[in-house]
Design a protein around this motif. Structure first.
Motif, PDB file in Angstrom:
ATOM      1  N   LEU A 135      -5.500  51.007  26.197  1.00 28.29           N
ATOM      2  CA  LEU A 135      -6.496  51.852  25.523  1.00 28.29           C
ATOM      3  C   LEU A 135      -7.766  51.080  25.181  1.00 28.29           C
ATOM      4  O   LEU A 135      -8.868  51.587  25.322  1.00 28.29           O
ATOM      5  CB  LEU A 135      -5.898  52.427  24.232  1.00 28.29           C
ATOM      6  N   ILE A 136      -7.605  49.872  24.695  1.00 27.10           N
ATOM      7  CA  ILE A 136      -8.754  49.048  24.300  1.00 27.10           C
ATOM      8  C   ILE A 136      -8.624  47.718  25.006  1.00 27.10           C
ATOM      9  O   ILE A 136      -7.605  47.028  24.851  1.00 27.10           O
ATOM     10  CB  ILE A 136      -8.782  48.848  22.769  1.00 27.10           C
ATOM     11  N   ASN A 137      -9.636  47.384  25.798  1.00 25.88           N
ATOM     12  CA  ASN A 137      -9.595  46.112  26.523  1.00 25.88           C
ATOM     13  C   ASN A 137     -11.008  45.766  27.003  1.00 25.88           C
ATOM     14  O   ASN A 137     -11.972  46.455  26.655  1.00 25.88           O
ATOM     15  CB  ASN A 137      -8.596  46.167  27.689  1.00 25.88           C
ATOM     16  N   ALA A 138     -11.120  44.715  27.812  1.00 20.91           N
ATOM     17  CA  ALA A 138     -12.444  44.274  28.252  1.00 20.91           C
ATOM     18  C   ALA A 138     -13.142  45.358  29.071  1.00 20.91           C
ATOM     19  O   ALA A 138     -14.377  45.434  29.090  1.00 20.91           O
ATOM     20  CB  ALA A 138     -12.311  42.992  29.070  1.00 20.91           C
ATOM     21  N   ALA A 139     -12.369  46.238  29.737  1.00 27.78           N
ATOM     22  CA  ALA A 139     -12.980  47.263  30.594  1.00 27.78           C
ATOM     23  C   ALA A 139     -13.832  48.239  29.787  1.00 27.78           C
ATOM     24  O   ALA A 139     -14.804  48.789  30.306  1.00 27.78           O
ATOM     25  CB  ALA A 139     -11.893  48.025  31.356  1.00 27.78           C
ATOM     26  N   ASN A 140     -13.470  48.483  28.525  1.00 22.42           N
ATOM     27  CA  ASN A 140     -14.331  49.356  27.711  1.00 22.42           C
ATOM     28  C   ASN A 140     -15.099  48.578  26.640  1.00 22.42           C
ATOM     29  O   ASN A 140     -15.569  49.145  25.671  1.00 22.42           O
ATOM     30  CB  ASN A 140     -13.576  50.566  27.141  1.00 22.42           C
ATOM     31  N   GLY A 141     -15.210  47.273  26.840  1.00 23.58           N
ATOM     32  CA  GLY A 141     -16.140  46.480  26.042  1.00 23.58           C
ATOM     33  C   GLY A 141     -15.542  45.724  24.878  1.00 23.58           C
ATOM     34  O   GLY A 141     -16.282  45.083  24.126  1.00 23.58           O
ATOM     35  N   ALA A 142     -14.212  45.763  24.700  1.00 22.72           N
ATOM     36  CA  ALA A 142     -13.614  45.034  23.584  1.00 22.72           C
ATOM     37  C   ALA A 142     -13.700  43.527  23.851  1.00 22.72           C
ATOM     38  O   ALA A 142     -13.507  43.080  24.982  1.00 22.72           O
ATOM     39  CB  ALA A 142     -12.164  45.458  23.393  1.00 22.72           C
ATOM     40  N   ALA A 143     -13.972  42.765  22.813  1.00 23.09           N
ATOM     41  CA  ALA A 143     -14.133  41.326  22.991  1.00 23.09           C
ATOM     42  C   ALA A 143     -12.783  40.617  23.066  1.00 23.09           C
ATOM     43  O   ALA A 143     -12.448  39.985  24.066  1.00 23.09           O
ATOM     44  CB  ALA A 143     -14.968  40.755  21.850  1.00 23.09           C
ATOM     45  N   ASN A 144     -11.991  40.713  22.025  1.00 18.47           N
ATOM     46  CA  ASN A 144     -10.724  39.972  21.962  1.00 18.47           C
ATOM     47  C   ASN A 144      -9.519  40.838  21.641  1.00 18.47           C
ATOM     48  O   ASN A 144      -8.390  40.468  21.931  1.00 18.47           O
ATOM     49  CB  ASN A 144     -10.810  38.896  20.860  1.00 18.47           C
ATOM     50  N   LEU A 145      -9.763  41.951  20.963  1.00 16.10           N
ATOM     51  CA  LEU A 145      -8.672  42.792  20.485  1.00 16.10           C
ATOM     52  C   LEU A 145      -8.305  43.809  21.560  1.00 16.10           C
ATOM     53  O   LEU A 145      -9.142  44.638  21.937  1.00 16.10           O
ATOM     54  CB  LEU A 145      -9.115  43.502  19.197  1.00 16.10           C
ATOM     55  N   HIS A 146      -7.092  43.720  22.057  1.00 18.40           N
ATOM     56  CA  HIS A 146      -6.640  44.642  23.094  1.00 18.40           C
ATOM     57  C   HIS A 146      -5.498  45.503  22.549  1.00 18.40           C
ATOM     58  O   HIS A 146      -4.632  45.003  21.829  1.00 18.40           O
ATOM     59  CB  HIS A 146      -6.176  43.880  24.329  1.00 18.40           C
ATOM     60  N   VAL A 147      -5.528  46.793  22.901  1.00 13.72           N
ATOM     61  CA  VAL A 147      -4.544  47.731  22.356  1.00 13.72           C
ATOM     62  C   VAL A 147      -3.943  48.569  23.479  1.00 13.72           C
ATOM     63  O   VAL A 147      -4.668  49.068  24.351  1.00 13.72           O
ATOM     64  CB  VAL A 147      -5.196  48.650  21.282  1.00 13.72           C
ATOM     65  N   PHE A 148      -2.622  48.710  23.435  1.00 12.21           N
ATOM     66  CA  PHE A 148      -1.872  49.490  24.420  1.00 12.21           C
ATOM     67  C   PHE A 148      -1.106  50.589  23.693  1.00 12.21           C
ATOM     68  O   PHE A 148      -0.854  50.505  22.496  1.00 12.21           O
ATOM     69  CB  PHE A 148      -0.831  48.613  25.140  1.00 12.21           C
ATOM     70  N   GLU A 149      -0.703  51.611  24.455  1.00  8.60           N
ATOM     71  CA  GLU A 149       0.240  52.588  23.918  1.00  8.60           C
ATOM     72  C   GLU A 149       1.466  52.615  24.826  1.00  8.60           C
ATOM     73  O   GLU A 149       1.363  52.397  26.035  1.00  8.60           O
ATOM     74  CB  GLU A 149      -0.390  53.985  23.845  1.00  8.60           C
ATOM     75  N   PHE A 150       2.621  52.858  24.216  1.00  7.08           N
ATOM     76  CA  PHE A 150       3.882  52.976  24.954  1.00  7.08           C
ATOM     77  C   PHE A 150       4.579  54.263  24.527  1.00  7.08           C
ATOM     78  O   PHE A 150       4.708  54.523  23.326  1.00  7.08           O
ATOM     79  CB  PHE A 150       4.827  51.812  24.645  1.00  7.08           C
TER      80      PHE A 150
END
Ligand code: FES
Length: 348
Positions: A135-150
């Motif tokens: 959901l949140i990663n470098a592809a949408n501009g996040a710097a360091n904080l990456h978020v996934f859903e399961f």
């Protein structure tokens, strides 16, 4: 000399190893630093050496429990938590209302790099034993904080993340998690920490929807045959909502769930309650991701806004000026993750 120091922390730039004198009397005209004005009072400055070079927030209200640093105590002083003023509300009336794009996750990208998205079942990858999405990663501009859903409807295979600790939040459902062969129960609104290199698997008793935060950087979850270690103590790794640990911030509440006490070195996870209100624009020194559990509102940045509601994920870059307005009579309930670790009460 100021009769009373401002009820806000001061952003200052410090040099590692250099000594500074923090004003504890509140009389210095060079806040937050001492200028000698304490002479004749029973106060003395606190001299400290900066551990790191860079920006930090020093207390000016003198109520902090961890001087010289702001710990958020200013929020509970009279007028300490600042709501949006009439002038600020007027000034943002022309803000662009950014609708979801309709592309993957229906992203609404706001000015300054903040965004909101709405996860959708069709956007998930099917791994066989679970469905997931980044959901949140470098592809949408996040710097360091990456978020996934399961989404987990059956016992999963063993997985490991070799680069970072993983901080889970059970948004709905129930079951158990096994970490290196030790098992603990999970239920809705439970946080859990799996340390870097530890193997884990989920054993749902009902379908679980889980948000996972990984930082710094995303890396990958790898499937493995079985854990190399069989048993570890994991009681401290699982943290549930507990009214006894609820902290107030004016008329808002939060509870830290997973943090360093639960083994997470870089991330703080919290659960928060926001009443119907609009906070003044503010910033944090950390990146933040928010999952909205219930309620609805508006995410504001200077010049743009977007509507948000239960199930949405929000991302706020470090130092991004923003406000999350709650428009629900029943308030907003949310789960947040911060990188680097910090307190949701510290803003500037
Ligand atoms: S300014 Fe004093 S605790 Fe934040």
């Amino acid at each position: 000399m100021p009769a009373a120091p401002p009820n806000k922390p001061k952003l200052v730039s410090l040099e590692a190893g250099r000594k500074y004198a923090w004003c504890s009397c509140g009389q210095s005209a060079a806040q937050p630093f001492c200028d000698g004005s304490h002479k004749g009072t029973d106060k003395t400055p606190i001299v400290f050496a900066a551990k790191h070079s860079g920006e930090t927030l020093l207390c000016q209200c003198k109520e902090t429990k961890s001087p010289p640093y702001c710990d958020g105590s200013h929020n509970n002083l009279d007028d300490g938590y600042e709501l949006a003023s009439i002038e600020e509300i007027e000034a943002t009336k022309g803000a662009e209302d950014v609708a979801r794009t309709g592309g993957k996750f229906g992203l609404s990208m706001l000015y300054g790099g903040a965004f909101a998205l709405t996860p959708a079942p069709d956007d998930r990858c099917d791994d066989g034993d679970l469905q997931w999405a980044a959901l949140i990663n470098a592809a949408n501009g996040a710097a360091n904080l990456h978020v996934f859903e399961f989404t987990i409807g059956q016992e999963t295979e063993w997985r490991v993340h070799d680069e970072c600790d993983v901080v889970f939040f059970v948004a709905s459902g129930a079951g158990a998690i096994e970490i290196n062969g030790s098992r603990a129960c999970l239920f809705s609104e439970t946080g859990a920490c799996v340390k870097r290199g530890e193997a884990f698997r989920f054993l749902p008793s009902e379908t679980m929807y889980v948000i996972a935060a990984v930082s710094p950087g995303g890396g990958a979850f790898k499937k493995i045959a079985r854990p190399s270690k069989t048993s570890i103590a994991i009681n401290d790794r699982i943290v549930a909502v507990d009214p006894a640990n609820r902290k107030s911030m004016a008329d808002r509440f939060y509870q830290e769930l997973v943090d360093h006490h639960a083994g997470a070195e870089n991330i703080t996870q919290f659960i928060g309650e926001v009443p119907k209100s609009r906070a003044a624009f503010h910033r944090h020194l950390y990146e933040e991701a928010i999952y909205i559990i219930s309620g609805s509102g508006i995410l504001w940045t200077r010049g743009s806004r977007t509507n948000v509601s239960a199930g949405d994920i929000l991302y706020l870059p470090a130092r991004q000026e923003h406000s999350l307005e709650c428009t629900s009579d029943d308030g907003l309930r949310l789960m947040g993750v911060l990188y680097p670790s910090g307190s949701p009460a510290i803003n500037y």
